[in-house]
Design a protein around this motif. Structure first.
Motif, mmCIF file in Angstrom:
data_model
loop_
_atom_site.group_PDB
_atom_site.id
_atom_site.type_symbol
_atom_site.label_atom_id
_atom_site.label_comp_id
_atom_site.label_asym_id
_atom_site.label_seq_id
_atom_site.Cartn_x
_atom_site.Cartn_y
_atom_site.Cartn_z
ATOM 1 N N PHE A 1 -7.999 -14.883 4.120
ATOM 2 C CA PHE A 1 -6.626 -14.733 4.612
ATOM 3 C C PHE A 1 -5.937 -13.560 3.909
ATOM 4 N N ARG A 2 -4.981 -12.983 4.561
ATOM 5 C CA ARG A 2 -4.231 -11.879 3.962
ATOM 6 C C ARG A 2 -3.120 -12.458 3.076
ATOM 7 N N VAL A 3 -2.992 -11.898 1.880
ATOM 8 C CA VAL A 3 -1.970 -12.344 0.924
ATOM 9 C C VAL A 3 -0.765 -11.423 1.020
ATOM 10 N N GLU A 4 0.406 -12.005 1.216
ATOM 11 C CA GLU A 4 1.644 -11.241 1.286
ATOM 12 C C GLU A 4 2.250 -11.172 -0.115
ATOM 13 N N PHE A 5 2.187 -9.990 -0.709
ATOM 14 C CA PHE A 5 2.749 -9.822 -2.043
ATOM 15 C C PHE A 5 4.260 -9.566 -1.941
ATOM 16 N N THR A 6 5.003 -10.215 -2.819
ATOM 17 C CA THR A 6 6.440 -9.969 -2.958
ATOM 18 C C THR A 6 6.767 -9.865 -4.445
ATOM 19 N N ALA A 7 7.994 -9.437 -4.726
ATOM 20 C CA ALA A 7 8.398 -9.324 -6.123
ATOM 21 C C ALA A 7 8.472 -10.696 -6.796
ATOM 22 N N ARG A 8 8.643 -11.752 -6.018
ATOM 23 C CA ARG A 8 8.744 -13.092 -6.588
ATOM 24 C C ARG A 8 7.390 -13.729 -6.874
ATOM 25 N N ASN A 9 6.356 -13.371 -6.114
ATOM 26 C CA ASN A 9 5.070 -14.042 -6.317
ATOM 27 C C ASN A 9 4.009 -13.161 -6.957
ATOM 28 N N VAL A 10 4.280 -11.857 -7.099
ATOM 29 C CA VAL A 10 3.226 -10.973 -7.573
ATOM 30 C C VAL A 10 2.829 -11.295 -9.007
ATOM 31 N N VAL A 11 3.780 -11.691 -9.845
ATOM 32 C CA VAL A 11 3.439 -12.005 -11.234
ATOM 33 C C VAL A 11 2.579 -13.260 -11.288
ATOM 34 N N PHE A 12 2.913 -14.278 -10.472
ATOM 35 C CA PHE A 12 2.092 -15.498 -10.443
ATOM 36 C C PHE A 12 0.678 -15.197 -9.959
ATOM 37 N N ILE A 13 0.588 -14.428 -8.896
ATOM 38 C CA ILE A 13 -0.736 -14.128 -8.346
ATOM 39 C C ILE A 13 -1.519 -13.227 -9.304
ATOM 40 N N TYR A 14 -0.819 -12.278 -9.910
ATOM 41 C CA TYR A 14 -1.471 -11.367 -10.856
ATOM 42 C C TYR A 14 -2.060 -12.155 -12.027
ATOM 43 N N THR A 15 -1.251 -13.034 -12.645
ATOM 44 C CA THR A 15 -1.730 -13.825 -13.778
ATOM 45 C C THR A 15 -2.772 -14.855 -13.342
ATOM 46 N N ALA A 16 -2.626 -15.414 -12.133
ATOM 47 C CA ALA A 16 -3.631 -16.368 -11.642
ATOM 48 C C ALA A 16 -4.967 -15.678 -11.408
ATOM 49 N N ALA A 17 -4.953 -14.474 -10.859
ATOM 50 C CA ALA A 17 -6.201 -13.722 -10.649
ATOM 51 C C ALA A 17 -6.867 -13.410 -11.981
ATOM 52 N N ASP A 18 -6.060 -13.096 -12.982
ATOM 53 C CA ASP A 18 -6.646 -12.862 -14.305
ATOM 54 C C ASP A 18 -7.181 -14.150 -14.905
ATOM 55 N N TYR A 19 -6.481 -15.264 -14.690
ATOM 56 C CA TYR A 19 -6.919 -16.560 -15.192
ATOM 57 C C TYR A 19 -8.272 -16.958 -14.576
ATOM 58 N N LEU A 20 -8.449 -16.708 -13.273
ATOM 59 C CA LEU A 20 -9.681 -17.076 -12.574
ATOM 60 C C LEU A 20 -10.760 -16.000 -12.650
ATOM 61 N N GLU A 21 -10.422 -14.881 -13.351
ATOM 62 C CA GLU A 21 -11.375 -13.773 -13.522
ATOM 63 C C GLU A 21 -11.825 -13.211 -12.176
ATOM 64 N N MET A 22 -10.852 -12.938 -11.321
ATOM 65 C CA MET A 22 -11.149 -12.411 -9.986
ATOM 66 C C MET A 22 -11.193 -10.881 -10.040
ATOM 67 N N THR A 23 -12.136 -10.364 -10.814
ATOM 68 C CA THR A 23 -12.309 -8.920 -10.987
ATOM 69 C C THR A 23 -13.191 -8.357 -9.874
ATOM 70 N N ASP A 24 -13.333 -7.033 -9.897
ATOM 71 C CA ASP A 24 -14.182 -6.373 -8.893
ATOM 72 C C ASP A 24 -15.656 -6.656 -9.100
ATOM 73 N N ASP A 25 -16.034 -7.239 -10.232
ATOM 74 C CA ASP A 25 -17.428 -7.647 -10.437
ATOM 75 C C ASP A 25 -17.815 -8.777 -9.489
ATOM 76 N N TYR A 26 -16.836 -9.504 -8.972
ATOM 77 C CA TYR A 26 -17.090 -10.610 -8.046
ATOM 78 C C TYR A 26 -16.626 -10.256 -6.631
#
Length: 613
Positions: free
Chosen positions: A89-114
């Motif tokens: 699904f496409r993720v709609e980034f906004t100023a209110r959710n980008v920090v949550f999604i950014y930190t969640a992606a780092d928490y789950l290790e969603m790097t380009d290696d995966y």
């Protein structure tokens, strides 16, 4: 990657989320008591943390794999967005959710290696290219960062936002937010901004430097303090920093909006308010201004109520003392919040005076166009403070619980050279004596030592010479110096008349002397002194008449006593010989013992008592 699907493919049943992909769920992820029934391959292919946990559980678990994500940033709502991304699904980034999604992606290790262009790189690009370049988005991102403060600090999100905001304050704000051309001719008749000919409804802000005060006031004390320090490093003007601090304090500290029309939001407890005030006091710039001094005095008043630390209180008193000449009387009247019976905190004012005397005179002011700067010559501050303190003493003198020692220490806190006239001190003492009629004569004389009678004006001397509340010693000193002033003024007038007696043109010397005397106010004093001398002469004549009459009466009584020894009553003797006092309206009435006391003048202090034995 799977093709994009509609959000309706995810549905919720109570605390459980399901993905209707046509296959049974083989992995359950629990986030804050919310269970997500998903499929392992979309998650494992994108999330390194879940892939590693799944591999470690292969030897111990069979069937459906279950894992719990502790302290997941953003909670279940953020994980739902992450799961949708994993399913394509496409993720709609906004100023209110980008920090949550950014930190969640780092928490789950969603790097380009995966997976190429994974969620971590997408959220990071949006944060740097969109959020950090827009003022409002940066504000919103910082607000949400406080909810995930630890992870936001790890990714340097907060520092980057603070740097961006401090840089934007230094820059023309038309370069971030609305395009610059919108502030030109592209404006509707009603003043709103046009974009491609479309009325946006947004209004053009004024060019004042306080446009950002309200925006940053939404931050917590910690973030606000860090932002102000960043701005100081960037070289923001001190008056702008002071204005932002004042706006923030008035918004969250009750009592500071006494002279301002600012809506105050009360902080939850005294402890939070105390921490806020102590943090603010350390951020204040080393500058001075009239409005800034007024703010500092209000801050000190609240600090005394909250019971802040001695370090914070001393810091505020020192800053006020450095610019005491800009203070006003109403701000300086700080109530006593301790157990003292006095109405006002005179000890605090005395410490402020000490800091004023020992402060560095080189303290610079804000720019002339900001914070109501009041320029004055270098010799003026000491005289201004002396006048202010005299008014302060006069105001607190009416307090019946004010001790004489407190008033004396306040008056002596400033050097003698600070007062060219002592009228203010005399007025304060007169008010104090009027409010404390029970004060002993010795205490009054001790307080009167603070007045230099040579520095009293003509009006003050005239009032003091007739003031019954003053001790006799003080009145005599006033009369002495009053006579000296009178002689000096009259000698000066005669000298001017002698010098101008041969003047060929212009007004006569007598006219000029009369004008000089009239100008200096001596005419009234001369007339009053003449009236006093006439009264004293009348009193002396009356005393002499009474002495002569008494002497005659005594001789007559002695003669009668020798010839009529049988008379035993002095009253009968007096009645027999027809003794009678002179009828005068000003005489005191005669008692049964025939005692008469003439009325005394305040300036003569003569008393005569006559009695018959």
């Amino acid at each position: 990657m799977a093709p994009a699907r509609k959000v309706s493919d995810f549905h919720r049943e109570g605390n459980d989320w399901f993905c209707t992909a046509g296959l049974p769920s083989d992995i359950v992820v629990s986030v804050q008591e919310v269970n997500f029934h998903l499929h392992k391959f979309p998650l494992i292919s994108k999330c390194g943390k879940i892939a590693r946990a799944y591999e470690e559980s292969q030897n111990t678990h069979e069937g459906t794999f279950t894992t719990a994500l502790e302290e997941f940033p953003g909670g279940g709502e953020t994980f739902l967005a992450v799961a949708k991304f994993c399913y394509g699904f496409r993720v709609e980034f906004t100023a209110r959710n980008v920090v949550f999604i950014y930190t969640a992606a780092d928490y789950l290790e969603m790097t380009d290696d995966y997976g190429e262009d994974n969620l971590l790189s997408k959220s990071e690009n949006f944060f740097h290219k969109d959020v950090l370049r827009n003022w409002k988005d940066c504000i919103l991102a910082l607000q949400t960062s406080e909810l995930v403060i630890k992870m936001a600090e790890k990714l340097q999100i907060i520092n980057k936002c603070l740097d961006a905001l401090s840089m934007m304050v230094c820059t023309d704000r038309s370069l971030f937010g609305w395009p610059m051309m919108m502030y030109g001719s592209l404006q509707s008749p009603n003043g709103s901004i046009l974009w491609n000919g479309i009325n946006t409804g947004a209004r053009i802000r004024t060019s004042e430097s306080d446009w950002w005060f309200e925006d940053i006031s939404c931050f917590s004390v910690n973030l606000f303090e860090r932002l102000i320090k960043k701005m100081q490093v960037k070289g923001i003007r001190p008056e702008n920093i002071a204005g932002a601090i004042m706006h923030y304090a008035k918004k969250y500290l009750p009592g500071l909006s006494r002279w301002q029309s600012v809506n105050t939001r009360s902080v939850t407890s005294f402890v939070d308010q105390r921490e806020l005030l102590e943090s603010i006091s350390e951020l204040l710039p080393e500058k001075k201004g009239k409005t800034f001094c007024r703010f500092l005095l209000g801050l000190l008043r609240v600090a005394l109520i909250l019971g802040v630390s001695e370090k914070c209180k001393d810091c505020l008193e020192r800053r006020i003392g450095m610019q005491l000449e800009l203070a006003t009387l109403d701000c300086l009247l700080i109530p006593a919040y301790s157990d003292s019976d006095a109405l006002y905190d005179t000890d605090c004012v005395e410490r402020i005076i000490y800091y004023f005397i020992s402060s560095d005179p080189k303290l610079t002011s804000f720019s002339p166009s900001s914070l109501d700067i009041e320029s004055s010559p270098s010799s003026g501050p000491l005289r201004k403070v002396a006048k202010l303190i005299d008014s302060y003493i006069a105001e607190v003198a009416s307090d019946v619980n004010l001790k004489p020692g407190k008033l004396l220490s306040l008056a002596e806190a400033l050097p003698e050279s600070s007062r060219s006239l002592h009228d203010g001190l005399y007025r304060a003492l007169d008010i104090y004596f009027k409010s404390h009629p029970w004060l002993p004569e010795k205490e009054k004389e001790k307080l009167c030592t603070i007045i230099d009678y040579e520095k009293l004006s003509i009006d003050a001397c005239t009032h003091a010479s007739q003031n019954q509340r003053l001790p006799l010693r003080a009145i005599l000193q006033v009369l002495f110096f009053e006579q000296m002033h009178l002689r000096t003024a009259l000698a000066g007038c005669l000298h001017i008349m002698d010098n101008d007696s041969n003047a060929p043109a212009g007004p006569s010397a007598g006219d000029m002397a009369g004008q000089l005397v009239q100008r200096d106010g001596w005419v009234m004093v001369v007339r009053e002194n003449q009236g006093l001398r006439i009264d004293m002469e009348k009193m002396r004549c009356r005393v002499r008449e009474l002495e002569e009459e008494f002497s005659k009466m005594k001789q007559e009584m002695s003669r009668v006593a020798k010839s009529h020894s049988s008379l035993s009553s002095p009253r009968l003797v007096a009645r027999k010989i027809g003794c009678k006092f002179l009828p005068r309206s000003s005489d005191a009435h005669v008692s049964d013992s025939v005692v008469e006391t003439p009325r005394s003048s305040r300036h003569s202090r003569h008393r005569k008592t006559f009695s018959l034995f």
